[in-house]
Scaffold this motif. Structure first.
Motif, short mmCIF file in Angstrom:
data_model
loop_
_atom_site.label_atom_id
_atom_site.label_comp_id
_atom_site.label_asym_id
_atom_site.label_seq_id
_atom_site.Cartn_x
_atom_site.Cartn_y
_atom_site.Cartn_z
N ASN A 42 14.71 -28.17 -31.04
CA ASN A 42 14.25 -27.66 -29.75
C ASN A 42 15.35 -27.28 -28.77
OD1 ASN A 42 11.23 -28.21 -30.00
ND2 ASN A 42 12.13 -30.18 -30.54
N GLU A 45 15.93 -23.84 -26.73
CA GLU A 45 15.14 -23.56 -25.52
C GLU A 45 15.95 -23.85 -24.26
OE1 GLU A 45 11.18 -25.27 -25.43
OE2 GLU A 45 11.24 -25.39 -27.63
N TYR A 46 16.96 -24.72 -24.38
CA TYR A 46 17.80 -25.12 -23.26
C TYR A 46 19.24 -24.62 -23.42
CZ TYR A 46 13.77 -28.10 -23.07
OH TYR A 46 12.48 -28.54 -23.03
N PRO A 65 19.45 -19.99 -22.58
CA PRO A 65 18.20 -20.70 -22.87
C PRO A 65 17.17 -19.77 -23.51
CG PRO A 65 19.04 -21.35 -20.75
CD PRO A 65 19.91 -20.21 -21.21
N GLY A 66 16.58 -20.25 -24.60
CA GLY A 66 15.60 -19.47 -25.35
C GLY A 66 16.21 -18.57 -26.41
N GLU A 68 18.82 -17.70 -29.81
CA GLU A 68 18.85 -18.17 -31.19
C GLU A 68 20.22 -18.76 -31.49
OE1 GLU A 68 18.43 -16.35 -35.66
OE2 GLU A 68 17.20 -15.51 -34.07
#
Length: 78
Positions: A42, A45-46, A65-66, A68
């Protein structure tokens, strides 16, 4: 270096202060294993990515953030 036989071998496990992203606040080590596993799944995302394949616990701000995450490098030496 004494423990690992050479600077090159030691650098696979530990970066020098001049090159450490921990020193600049752009890296963090996370444990225990369950927490590191969560960040592997996860963290993008940060902006946090596992950057070294041989260090499950080491994460760096590597993407927006978000974004790849890139494929982890083998170790800190490269």
């Amino acid at each position: 270096m004494a423990k690992h036989g050479s600077l090159a071998e030691a650098r696979r496990l530990v970066n020098t202060p001049e090159k450490s992203t921990h020193v600049t606040g752009k890296a963090v080590d996370i444990g225990p294993t369950d927490a590191a596993d969560w960040v592997i799944r996860n963290g993008a995302e940060y902006g946090l990515c596992q950057t070294y394949a041989n260090e499950m616990w080491h994460f760096e701000l590597a993407v927006a953030p978000g974004g790849e995450c890139p494929v982890p490098r083998a170790d800190a030496s490269g």
